[in-house]
Motif scaffolding. Structure first.
Motif, short mmCIF file in Angstrom:
data_model
loop_
_atom_site.label_atom_id
_atom_site.label_comp_id
_atom_site.label_asym_id
_atom_site.label_seq_id
_atom_site.Cartn_x
_atom_site.Cartn_y
_atom_site.Cartn_z
N ILE A 183 0.77 -1.11 0.06
CA ILE A 183 0.09 -0.02 -0.16
C ILE A 183 0.89 1.09 -0.27
O ILE A 183 1.73 1.49 0.85
CB ILE A 183 -1.04 -0.16 1.29
N GLY A 184 0.82 1.82 -1.03
CA GLY A 184 1.79 3.04 -1.12
C GLY A 184 1.24 4.55 -0.81
O GLY A 184 0.47 4.91 -1.03
N HIS A 185 2.25 5.00 0.14
CA HIS A 185 1.96 6.56 0.51
C HIS A 185 1.81 7.28 -0.68
O HIS A 185 0.90 8.17 -0.58
CB HIS A 185 3.13 6.77 1.40
N ALA A 213 -4.80 18.12 8.75
CA ALA A 213 -4.79 17.22 9.82
C ALA A 213 -5.89 16.25 9.48
O ALA A 213 -5.63 15.03 9.63
CB ALA A 213 -5.27 17.75 11.40
N ALA A 214 -6.90 16.54 8.88
CA ALA A 214 -8.00 15.56 8.44
C ALA A 214 -7.32 14.77 7.17
O ALA A 214 -7.70 13.52 7.03
CB ALA A 214 -9.02 16.53 7.87
N GLU A 215 -6.72 15.38 6.27
CA GLU A 215 -6.18 14.63 5.23
C GLU A 215 -5.13 13.56 5.68
O GLU A 215 -4.93 12.50 5.32
CB GLU A 215 -5.83 15.48 4.13
N ILE A 216 -4.46 14.06 6.79
CA ILE A 216 -3.44 13.08 7.25
C ILE A 216 -4.09 11.90 7.71
O ILE A 216 -3.81 10.73 7.51
CB ILE A 216 -2.43 13.82 8.40
N GLY A 217 -5.22 12.23 8.52
CA GLY A 217 -6.00 11.23 9.03
C GLY A 217 -6.52 10.18 7.90
O GLY A 217 -6.54 8.97 8.17
N GLU A 218 -6.99 10.82 6.95
CA GLU A 218 -7.34 9.92 5.77
C GLU A 218 -6.38 9.23 5.21
O GLU A 218 -6.56 7.90 4.89
CB GLU A 218 -8.39 10.59 4.82
N ILE A 219 -5.28 9.73 5.04
CA ILE A 219 -4.09 9.10 4.47
C ILE A 219 -3.69 7.72 5.27
O ILE A 219 -3.63 6.71 4.79
CB ILE A 219 -2.77 9.94 4.22
N ALA A 220 -3.60 8.07 6.72
CA ALA A 220 -3.34 6.85 7.43
C ALA A 220 -4.64 5.83 7.56
O ALA A 220 -3.94 4.77 7.38
CB ALA A 220 -3.19 7.63 8.94
N ARG A 279 6.78 16.11 8.70
CA ARG A 279 7.17 15.32 9.46
C ARG A 279 5.99 14.49 10.05
O ARG A 279 5.86 13.52 10.51
CB ARG A 279 8.07 15.66 10.47
N ALA A 280 5.05 15.32 10.44
CA ALA A 280 3.60 14.88 11.06
C ALA A 280 3.14 14.09 10.44
O ALA A 280 2.50 12.79 10.54
CB ALA A 280 2.99 15.93 11.34
N GLU A 281 3.01 14.13 8.86
CA GLU A 281 2.38 13.04 8.15
C GLU A 281 2.97 12.04 7.81
O GLU A 281 2.64 10.87 8.10
CB GLU A 281 2.16 13.96 6.68
N LEU A 282 4.57 12.09 8.11
CA LEU A 282 5.36 10.82 7.74
C LEU A 282 5.35 10.02 9.04
O LEU A 282 5.22 8.86 9.25
CB LEU A 282 6.73 11.24 7.22
N LEU A 283 5.18 10.79 10.15
CA LEU A 283 5.16 10.04 11.31
C LEU A 283 3.92 9.23 11.66
O LEU A 283 3.91 7.94 12.00
CB LEU A 283 5.34 10.84 12.43
N ALA A 284 2.70 9.78 11.08
CA ALA A 284 1.51 9.07 11.09
C ALA A 284 1.48 7.68 10.26
O ALA A 284 0.99 6.73 10.72
CB ALA A 284 0.43 10.02 10.64
N ALA A 290 4.31 0.45 12.54
CA ALA A 290 4.77 0.00 13.60
C ALA A 290 3.62 -0.84 14.39
O ALA A 290 4.11 -2.04 14.81
CB ALA A 290 5.34 1.22 14.68
N ARG A 291 2.51 -0.25 14.34
CA ARG A 291 1.36 -1.25 14.89
C ARG A 291 1.17 -2.37 14.07
O ARG A 291 0.89 -3.27 14.59
CB ARG A 291 0.16 -0.22 15.05
N ALA A 292 1.51 -2.26 12.98
CA ALA A 292 1.12 -3.53 11.97
C ALA A 292 2.28 -4.36 11.95
O ALA A 292 2.21 -5.39 11.38
CB ALA A 292 0.74 -3.15 10.74
N LYS A 293 3.29 -3.94 12.66
CA LYS A 293 4.89 -4.75 12.53
C LYS A 293 5.19 -4.97 11.09
O LYS A 293 5.62 -6.16 10.62
CB LYS A 293 4.72 -6.01 13.21
N THR A 294 4.72 -3.94 10.18
CA THR A 294 5.06 -4.17 8.78
C THR A 294 6.22 -3.17 8.40
O THR A 294 6.43 -2.07 8.60
CB THR A 294 3.93 -3.66 7.87
#
Length: 464
Positions: A124-126, A153-160, A186-191, A197-201
């Motif tokens: 799944i490609g950023h 912020a809303a768009e970052i949430g949708e990307i994640a 950086r906030a977007e990339l951290l998201a 990290a949560r998916a261990k992927t």
């Protein structure tokens, strides 16, 4: 497979395998087997590896040839019937698009579900997800807001959220290319890294150039504890490649889960309209523009031709590296081999058709910079291992052992070599004699076998 073998033993008869590979020099990087053996295949898997005589319904005579696990390419742009044929002729049995990826994982696999020549898979490609969320007008790469507007912020949430959906649909990992999305904060990339990290992927990342780019991505991975794979260290490192390799080695020594890859060419290729080209060359002098080559004509670009071809769009060759830096990357024990295959509208980079053959021909046979076993390990076991945690089925690839998938590449170590050039990128490699995917020949006697489609999807959690 086991039932058939047990029945044969109970009846006191010698098993007849679907296919036997006789008298080949079998090299398995997982067990370090390096000897002449016979191999029997049954129901798409390896059933026996032996010094004893065996029989099969079909026979591959492999005397004088190396029998290796099928090559696994973690970085192959171009996932079509045409490019799968190219890859097979270079010894590749599994080709994965893990940098650019896709924005719709389920649809991507559906498009290939009618059957393919080799095994295939996608991230799944950023980049692709960001293009969709930001309504970018680009086709292959972002050229508008997907590249140049910071997400809210809303768009970052949708990307994640879209990346999470892609992972649930079986994406192999998460792909990203920071130079193609320069406005991503950086906030977007951290998201995105937190999702990984949560998916261990693994995060499969084209970093920004040089030491600064590697520091950035190592910090993101360290802060979030996400696994990291740095793509084509030779082309992002250029003259700093040895320093980048030292930094990756140091990060691994500190306990970070980070790996990297290299391809054996000193020029890169990407879309001329992409941010990674436009941001560097749109105001560059002619001396700098001459680093760029237009593949159909072979001409080096100047201001006039750059602007003309930028309006048309298409792949451009980037001559910025040296053979010394390529060799440093290819021979490092840290790197696996991945082609970064690139093919678009009938043209592309010669690495599409010859990356693996070139490593075997140039760096093993000609310069002795790598041992044959180490080269095979970089092409088979190491890429499979990078994906074990996310895709357990990869434990049956990249190795030759009883029960493993019958993905096998058989080549002549005395002749194997790439042939493609930047002007003629579709020339098949020589010396790749036989390629078997899930027990079925897709290359025989150096020629592509037509009308076969034994390839299977590679997905997290297995086929769906």
């Amino acid at each position: 497979m086991i039932t058939a073998l047990l029945l044969a033993l109970q009846l006191g008869t010698a098993p007849v395998y679907d296919r036997v590979i006789l008298g080949g020099h079998v090299m398995d990087p997982a067990s370090n087997l390096d000897a002449v053996r016979n191999i029997g295949l049954l129901a798409g898997r390896i059933a026996v590896i032996t010094t004893e005589a065996i029989r099969g319904r079909d026979t591959v005579a492999a005397s004088g040839l190396v029998v290796a696990p099928g090559f696994i390419d973690l970085h192959a742009h171009g996932q079509t019937a045409e490019t799968y044929r190219f890859y097979a002729l270079d010894g590749v049995t599994t080709a994965l698009e893990l940098e650019l990826g896709t924005g719709d994982v389920a649809a991507w696999y559906r498009e290939r579900s009618s059957g393919q020549r080799i095994n295939y898979g996608v991230s799944i490609g950023h980049i692709k997800v960001r293009m969709a969320v930001m309504h970018d007008p680009g086709t292959r790469m972002p050229v508008g807001d997907g590249a140049y507007r910071a997400a809210s912020a809303a768009e970052i949430g949708e990307i994640a959220q879209r990346i999470k959906i892609g992972l649930r649909a079986g994406a192999v990992d998460i792909g990203a290319g920071f130079p193609y999305t320069p406005a991503a904060t950086r906030a977007e990339l951290l998201a995105v890294f937190r999702v990984a990290a949560r998916a261990k992927t693994p995060m499969h990342v084209h970093i920004r150039p040089g030491v600064a780019g590697l520091k950035e991505v190592l910090a993101l991975a360290n802060e979030t504890h996400a696994p990291l794979h740095v793509v084509h260290v030779n082309s992002v490192g250029l003259a700093e490649t040895p320093v980048l390799l030292e930094m990756i080695g140091a990060a691994r020594a500190r306990g970070q889960d980070v790996t990297t890859e290299a391809y054996p060419y000193d020029a890169g290729m990407t879309e001329i309209q992409s941010a990674t080209i436009q941001d560097v060359y749109k105001s560059a002098p002619d001396a700098r523009l001459a680093e760029l080559e237009w593949p159909p004509t072979g001409e080096r670009l100047n201001r006039e031709s750059f602007e003309r071809y930028a309006l048309v769009g298409g792949p451009v060759v980037i001559h910025t590296n040296t053979e010394e830096m390529v060799a440093a990357a290819i021979t490092s024990p840290l790197t696996l081999i991945a082609s970064d295959a690139y093919w678009e509208n009938g043209t592309g980079h010669p690495r599409t058709t010859g990356a693996f053959a070139k490593v075997l021909g140039r760096y093993v046979r000609e310069t002795h910079a790598l041992s044959l076993m180490d080269a095979i390990r970089k092409m088979t076991l190491m890429p499979a291992q990078r994906l074990y945690a996310r895709v357990p089925a990869m434990k049956q690839k990249g190795r030759l052992r009883v029960g493993a998938d019958a993905d096998i590449t058989i080549f002549d170590p005395a002749t194997v070599m790439d042939r493609s050039t930047y002007r003629e990128p579709a020339l098949a490699a020589v010396g790749i004699q036989h390629v078997i995917v899930n027990g079925v020949s897709v290359v025989a006697n150096g020629q592509a076998v037509e009308g076969v489609a034994p390839g299977k999807p590679v997905r997290a959690g297995g086929p769906r």
